[in-house]
Each structure stands twice: as structure tokens, then as C-alpha cells.
Design a protein around this motif. Structure first.
Motif, PDB file in Angstrom:
ATOM      1  N   GLY A  92       0.816  -1.216   0.000  1.00  0.00           N
ATOM      2  CA  GLY A  92       0.000   0.000   0.000  1.00  0.00           C
ATOM      3  C   GLY A  92       0.843   1.257   0.000  1.00  0.00           C
ATOM      4  O   GLY A  92       0.582   2.202  -0.748  1.00  0.00           O
ATOM      5  N   LEU A  93       1.889   1.268   0.840  1.00  0.00           N
ATOM      6  CA  LEU A  93       2.772   2.434   0.872  1.00  0.00           C
ATOM      7  C   LEU A  93       3.514   2.594  -0.450  1.00  0.00           C
ATOM      8  O   LEU A  93       3.836   3.710  -0.857  1.00  0.00           O
ATOM      9  N   GLY A  94       3.764   1.458  -1.129  1.00  0.00           N
ATOM     10  CA  GLY A  94       4.401   1.526  -2.440  1.00  0.00           C
ATOM     11  C   GLY A  94       3.538   2.279  -3.444  1.00  0.00           C
ATOM     12  O   GLY A  94       4.029   3.124  -4.200  1.00  0.00           O
ATOM     13  N   TYR A  95       2.240   1.984  -3.439  1.00  0.00           N
ATOM     14  CA  TYR A  95       1.322   2.722  -4.312  1.00  0.00           C
ATOM     15  C   TYR A  95       1.318   4.207  -3.957  1.00  0.00           C
ATOM     16  O   TYR A  95       1.360   5.076  -4.824  1.00  0.00           O
ATOM     17  N   ILE A  96       1.237   4.490  -2.652  1.00  0.00           N
ATOM     18  CA  ILE A  96       1.119   5.873  -2.201  1.00  0.00           C
ATOM     19  C   ILE A  96       2.406   6.653  -2.466  1.00  0.00           C
ATOM     20  O   ILE A  96       2.394   7.725  -3.090  1.00  0.00           O
ATOM     21  N   LEU A  97       3.548   6.116  -1.997  1.00  0.00           N
ATOM     22  CA  LEU A  97       4.818   6.827  -2.158  1.00  0.00           C
ATOM     23  C   LEU A  97       5.249   6.887  -3.616  1.00  0.00           C
ATOM     24  O   LEU A  97       5.758   7.904  -4.087  1.00  0.00           O
ATOM     25  N   GLY A  98       5.043   5.770  -4.333  1.00  0.00           N
ATOM     26  CA  GLY A  98       5.436   5.740  -5.737  1.00  0.00           C
ATOM     27  C   GLY A  98       4.644   6.733  -6.574  1.00  0.00           C
ATOM     28  O   GLY A  98       5.216   7.507  -7.364  1.00  0.00           O
ATOM     29  N   SER A  99       3.318   6.761  -6.390  1.00  0.00           N
ATOM     30  CA  SER A  99       2.494   7.694  -7.162  1.00  0.00           C
ATOM     31  C   SER A  99       2.773   9.136  -6.742  1.00  0.00           C
ATOM     32  O   SER A  99       2.784  10.046  -7.584  1.00  0.00           O
ATOM     33  N   SER A 100       3.026   9.361  -5.455  1.00  0.00           N
ATOM     34  CA  SER A 100       3.334  10.712  -4.979  1.00  0.00           C
ATOM     35  C   SER A 100       4.668  11.199  -5.539  1.00  0.00           C
ATOM     36  O   SER A 100       4.791  12.361  -5.960  1.00  0.00           O
ATOM     37  N   ALA A 101       5.674  10.316  -5.540  1.00  0.00           N
ATOM     38  CA  ALA A 101       6.987  10.691  -6.081  1.00  0.00           C
ATOM     39  C   ALA A 101       6.887  10.993  -7.570  1.00  0.00           C
ATOM     40  O   ALA A 101       7.499  11.944  -8.069  1.00  0.00           O
ATOM     41  N   LYS A 102       6.107  10.203  -8.287  1.00  0.00           N
ATOM     42  CA  LYS A 102       5.932  10.423  -9.724  1.00  0.00           C
ATOM     43  C   LYS A 102       5.281  11.770  -9.995  1.00  0.00           C
ATOM     44  O   LYS A 102       5.732  12.541 -10.862  1.00  0.00           O
ATOM     45  N   MET A 103       4.226  12.081  -9.245  1.00  0.00           N
ATOM     46  CA  MET A 103       3.510  13.342  -9.455  1.00  0.00           C
ATOM     47  C   MET A 103       4.366  14.535  -9.040  1.00  0.00           C
ATOM     48  O   MET A 103       4.378  15.572  -9.708  1.00  0.00           O
ATOM     49  N   ALA A 104       5.096  14.398  -7.937  1.00  0.00           N
ATOM     50  CA  ALA A 104       5.907  15.513  -7.445  1.00  0.00           C
ATOM     51  C   ALA A 104       7.063  15.832  -8.400  1.00  0.00           C
ATOM     52  O   ALA A 104       7.370  17.010  -8.656  1.00  0.00           O
ATOM     53  N   ALA A 105       7.684  14.813  -8.945  1.00  0.00           N
ATOM     54  CA  ALA A 105       8.834  15.019  -9.833  1.00  0.00           C
ATOM     55  C   ALA A 105       8.426  15.149 -11.290  1.00  0.00           C
ATOM     56  O   ALA A 105       9.232  15.592 -12.117  1.00  0.00           O
ATOM     57  N   GLY A 106       7.192  14.736 -11.607  1.00  0.00           N
ATOM     58  CA  GLY A 106       6.765  14.738 -12.999  1.00  0.00           C
ATOM     59  C   GLY A 106       7.498  13.698 -13.826  1.00  0.00           C
ATOM     60  O   GLY A 106       7.566  13.782 -15.057  1.00  0.00           O
ATOM     61  N   ASP A 107       8.037  12.672 -13.153  1.00  0.00           N
ATOM     62  CA  ASP A 107       8.833  11.652 -13.826  1.00  0.00           C
ATOM     63  C   ASP A 107       8.679  10.344 -13.045  1.00  0.00           C
ATOM     64  O   ASP A 107       8.993  10.279 -11.858  1.00  0.00           O
ATOM     65  N   GLY A 204       0.749  12.158 -20.806  1.00  0.00           N
ATOM     66  CA  GLY A 204       1.772  11.225 -20.346  1.00  0.00           C
ATOM     67  C   GLY A 204       1.668  10.895 -18.865  1.00  0.00           C
ATOM     68  O   GLY A 204       1.759   9.753 -18.462  1.00  0.00           O
ATOM     69  N   ILE A 205       1.490  11.926 -18.024  1.00  0.00           N
ATOM     70  CA  ILE A 205       1.393  11.732 -16.584  1.00  0.00           C
ATOM     71  C   ILE A 205      -0.061  11.883 -16.184  1.00  0.00           C
ATOM     72  O   ILE A 205      -0.622  12.984 -16.211  1.00  0.00           O
ATOM     73  N   CYS A 206      -0.703  10.766 -15.827  1.00  0.00           N
ATOM     74  CA  CYS A 206      -2.122  10.777 -15.469  1.00  0.00           C
ATOM     75  C   CYS A 206      -2.281  10.913 -13.964  1.00  0.00           C
ATOM     76  O   CYS A 206      -1.348  10.682 -13.196  1.00  0.00           O
ATOM     77  N   SER A 207      -3.476  11.279 -13.547  1.00  0.00           N
ATOM     78  CA  SER A 207      -3.774  11.392 -12.120  1.00  0.00           C
ATOM     79  C   SER A 207      -3.610  10.045 -11.435  1.00  0.00           C
ATOM     80  O   SER A 207      -3.993   9.000 -11.974  1.00  0.00           O
ATOM     81  N   SER A 208      -3.043  10.055 -10.249  1.00  0.00           N
ATOM     82  CA  SER A 208      -2.803   8.814  -9.504  1.00  0.00           C
ATOM     83  C   SER A 208      -3.767   8.669  -8.325  1.00  0.00           C
ATOM     84  O   SER A 208      -3.484   7.925  -7.389  1.00  0.00           O
ATOM     85  N   THR A 209      -4.903   9.355  -8.375  1.00  0.00           N
ATOM     86  CA  THR A 209      -5.843   9.324  -7.251  1.00  0.00           C
ATOM     87  C   THR A 209      -6.307   7.912  -6.948  1.00  0.00           C
ATOM     88  O   THR A 209      -6.334   7.491  -5.783  1.00  0.00           O
ATOM     89  N   ASP A 210      -6.660   7.158  -7.984  1.00  0.00           N
ATOM     90  CA  ASP A 210      -7.166   5.801  -7.756  1.00  0.00           C
ATOM     91  C   ASP A 210      -6.084   4.891  -7.194  1.00  0.00           C
ATOM     92  O   ASP A 210      -6.349   4.070  -6.317  1.00  0.00           O
ATOM     93  N   SER A 211      -4.838   5.037  -7.688  1.00  0.00           N
ATOM     94  CA  SER A 211      -3.736   4.252  -7.134  1.00  0.00           C
ATOM     95  C   SER A 211      -3.490   4.620  -5.676  1.00  0.00           C
ATOM     96  O   SER A 211      -3.222   3.761  -4.832  1.00  0.00           O
ATOM     97  N   PHE A 212      -3.613   5.920  -5.376  1.00  0.00           N
ATOM     98  CA  PHE A 212      -3.404   6.389  -4.003  1.00  0.00           C
ATOM     99  C   PHE A 212      -4.460   5.794  -3.066  1.00  0.00           C
ATOM    100  O   PHE A 212      -4.136   5.266  -1.999  1.00  0.00           O
ATOM    101  N   ILE A 213      -5.732   5.862  -3.485  1.00  0.00           N
ATOM    102  CA  ILE A 213      -6.819   5.338  -2.647  1.00  0.00           C
ATOM    103  C   ILE A 213      -6.710   3.829  -2.515  1.00  0.00           C
ATOM    104  O   ILE A 213      -6.874   3.267  -1.420  1.00  0.00           O
ATOM    105  N   PHE A 214      -6.431   3.152  -3.637  1.00  0.00           N
ATOM    106  CA  PHE A 214      -6.300   1.695  -3.586  1.00  0.00           C
ATOM    107  C   PHE A 214      -5.135   1.301  -2.686  1.00  0.00           C
ATOM    108  O   PHE A 214      -5.221   0.317  -1.928  1.00  0.00           O
TER     109      PHE A 214
END
Length: 400
Positions: A92-107, A204-214
């Protein structure tokens, strides 16, 4: 999957915490290195992501056996539960941290740069502070005077019906969790497009809301499931000696019902789908620690690492190694005729995911089969261990 039997063999014969730490260090370094590979070397990127499995094999094969040798009976169940809390919590933390890092860095590469530091820290702590216990539960307090060969271990495990059926049941859980981890966030995103509460992602960079909630749901349900499973098993042991496999079977069958409901309500209510996911995953995660405890009961200490390793091998081979691809293949096949229809893209993925509840029911049947043979196999393991164990007071030293 391929490395698991190797670590199982090593874990039954050599210093386990050193092997465990080396696997985690390798895992962390490969993960970090893969984030710097350019698109021209895509094949190398795929290879490096596969090599991550070496780290997983080291901890998943060896860690439960160390815990099994440090604790016994109900305390062992509780400590294995604490260990297996890390799987849903980390996922779960992998989804949250991974999606957050992707959105924050744009990469998205930054999603692979979060966990390596944590892995190196964990490996260092294991080397410094985790003891290397003698093989065998604390209440046996004897010396293992004989050690069987690897071939003998494999033959014994193949004849151990409780081990075989519980391994097949574990594969069913792995099949479902692997498919859900890949496709449920996508499915929910498509559901919102159908409900017209979200626009299709074309950038290219889509919203990660569903990954974050899941991911958050996976964390919470994993914690609840493992704790509820440990407590329930502890209470049920007072009523029946077959409590462990029976609790697993009931939880699997109950989980299948709520997972089916996900695909019924998702078209109309995302919140309803999340509720079904929450209950279904809680019941599904309930059996993780119990499955490990079943193995500890029916397999002697000197072959437990091998047993855990081949259970992991089977779970990946029949489970999450192929389930995401299979679900995607079925979904793509169903939507070929209406490839541009948002509704059909949503429905086709839902129809493909409906395979998971049926696999989960099959897993519940395997746990019921485990319950039939559990007491006999546990008794055989106890007898064999008593034959292999020499109490300290009976040890004789002969001068030559």
C-alpha cells in the motif's frame, strides 16, 4: 520465482541472516540502478526489474523460518502476523509513495528511487540486531542429530498433503492480488469515465488518485486482515484443532462474494466499489500469516526454508507471475470489436477480472482439503522431529 528454491536450499544449511541481508542489498541496488536506464536499453530495464525478485526470494523464503525458530504456538502465530503485516502495508505504501513521487517530480523514474534507501537500512539492521537461532522451536531444546538431503526434502514435501494443498491455496491468493494490484486502479478510473465524473487520460502523466486510494485501502485491509486472522485462529483453536485451515477457507469463500460485488456496483457507485474492495481484501489478507503457520506445523525445522521457498515458487508460477497478463489478454480480446467505446473498455476489463473470484473460491476448496489432512501431517512431523532430535542429557561423547 526461480531464485526462491536456491534461497530455500541455502536457508536450511547456512547462516540465514547473512543470506537475507545480501538479498535485500542486491534488491535495493538493482532497483535504484534501474531508474537510470534510458529507453534505448529497455531490455536491460526489463531484466533489472526481474532481478528485483532475487531480493524478494531471500526475505520471503528465510524470514518466516527465523521467526518460526524464535517463537512457538500462539506466540509464533502472533509474530508471523506482525511479519506478514509488512506485505499489505509495504504494498500500500508503495502505491502511495510511488504515485506521490511520480507526481511531485513529474517523472515516473522517481518512483523507483524511494525504496532502495529503506531496503539498505533494513538489511543493515538485520545484520546488526537479528539473532541467528538454532533450527527448531524453542520448546524442543534438543540437537538435530541428522540432516536430510535436498532430494529427500523434496520427496517429503511432495507427499505432505497439507503442504501441497495450502501451497495451491496460496497460489490462488497470489493470482488475485497480482491481478488486482495491476488492474483495479485502471478499472476504477474507467468506471469514473463511464459515470462522467472524470475525463479519459490522454497525457503522459495521469492522475494517480485511484492508485493512491487503492494503496491506502490495501494498507488498512492488510493490517485488519492479518490481525483479525491471528485473533480468530487463536480463539478457534480452543474449539477445534483444525482451526487454521478452516479459518482460511471461510475467509476465502467470503472474500469471493464481495469481490464479485465490486464489478456489480462499480458502474453506478465508486464508493460502493471501494467498500466491496475493503471487505473483500480484508477477508483475502486474513489467511497470509495463518498459511505460514500451517507450514510451520506440518514441516520439520530443517526443511522449512525449502518448503517456504517452493511455496513461494508455486504461488508466483501459478499466481501473480501470469495473472496480470492473463487478465489484460482477456480484456483486450473482449474489447476488440468496440475499441473506441469507453463503456466497453470498462466492461471488458470487469469481465476479465471476474476470473479472480472463481480462482479465490478454488483456493477456499484447497484450504478445506488442507483441513482434512492437517492433523495427520502435523502428527507425522512431530514424530519425525522427535526421531531427529537428541536431548542434551542423552548426548554421549566417545573418546577415540
Amino acid at each position: 520465482m526461480v531464485a526462491a528454491p536456491i534461497f530455500g536450499y541455502l536457508g536450511d544449511r547456512f547462516n540465514r541472516k547473512v543470506i537475507l541481508s545480501c538479498g535485500i542489498f542486491f534488491w535495493s541496488i538493482v532497483t535504484l540502478s534501474s531508474s537510470f536506464i534510458s529507453i534505448e536499453y529497455y531490455w536491460l530495464f526489463v531484466l533489472s526489474r526481474g532481478l528485483v525478485g532475487i531480493g524478494e526470494s531471500s526475505y520471503s523464503s528465510i524470514s518466516p523460518t527465523i521467526i518460526g525458530d524464535l517463537f512457538n504456538n500462539n506466540s509464533r502465530t502472533m509474530m508471523l502476523s506482525v511479519f506478514y503485516l509488512a506485505i499489505p502495508l509495504g504494498s500500500g505504501l508503495g502505491y502511495i509513495l510511488g504515485s506521490s513521487a511520480k507526481m511531485a517530480a513529474g517523472d515516473w523514474h522517481w518512483a523507483l528511487r524511494v525504496s532502495p534507501a529503506l531496503g539498505i537500512m533494513a538489511g543493515t539492521l538485520i545484520l546488526l540486531f537479528v539473532p541467528e537461532p538454532k533450527r527448531g522451536t524453542p520448546d524442543e531444546m534438543g540437537y538435530i542429530k541428522t540432516r536430510t538431503s535436498w532430494l529427500c526434502d523434496m520427496k517429503a514435501l511432495a507427499k505432505n498433503r497439507s503442504y501441497v494443498f495450502s501451497s495451491l491455496a496460496s497460489s490462488s491468493v497470489s493470482f488475485a492480488t497480482g491481478a488486482f494490484g495491476m488492474w483495479i486502479p485502471v478499472y476504477l478510473a474507467r468506471a469514473q469515465v463511464v459515470q462522467k465524473t472524470a475525463e479519459p487520460c490522454t497525457k503522459g502523466i495521469c492522475s494517480s488518485t485511484d492508485s493512491f486510494i487503492f494503496g491506502a485501502i490495501t494498507c488498512v485491509t492488510g493490517l485488519l486482515g492479518v490481525v483479525i486472522g491471528a485473533v480468530t485462529t487463536r480463539l478457534c483453536r480452543q474449539k477445534t484443532e483444525r482451526a487454521d485451515p478452516l479459518v482460511c477457507a471461510v475467509s476465502m469463500l467470503g472474500s469471493a462474494i464481495f469481490i464479485c460485488l465490486i464489478f456489480v456496483v462499480a458502474k453506478k457507485s465508486i464508493i460502493g466499489a471501494y467498500v466491496c474492495i475493503f471487505i473483500g481484501e480484508t477477508l483475502l489478507f486474513l489467511n497470509w500469516a495463518i498459511t505460514a503457520d500451517i507450514l510451520m506445523f506440518v514441516v520439520i525445522p530443517t526443511r522449512r526454508a525449502t518448503a517456504v521457498a517452493f511455496q513461494s515458487f508455486t504461488s508466483h508460477l501459478l499466481g501473480d507471475a501470469g495473472s496480470p497478463y492473463l487478465i489484460g489478454l482477456i480484456s483486450d480480446g473482449l474489447q476488440q470489436s468496440y475499441a473506441t467505446s469507453a463503456l466497453w473498455r470498462f466492461l471488458s476489463l470487469g469481465y476479465a477480472l471476474m476470473l479472480c473470484p472463481f480462482i479465490i473460491v478454488l483456493g477456499g476448496m484447497f484450504f478445506l482439503a488442507t483441513a482434512l489432512f492437517f492433523l495427520d501431517d502435523r502428527e507425522k512431523a512431530d514424530k519425525q522431529l522427535s526421531q531427529m532430535t537428541r536431548q542434551p542429557s542423552t548426548v554421549k561423547v566417545t573418546a577415540i
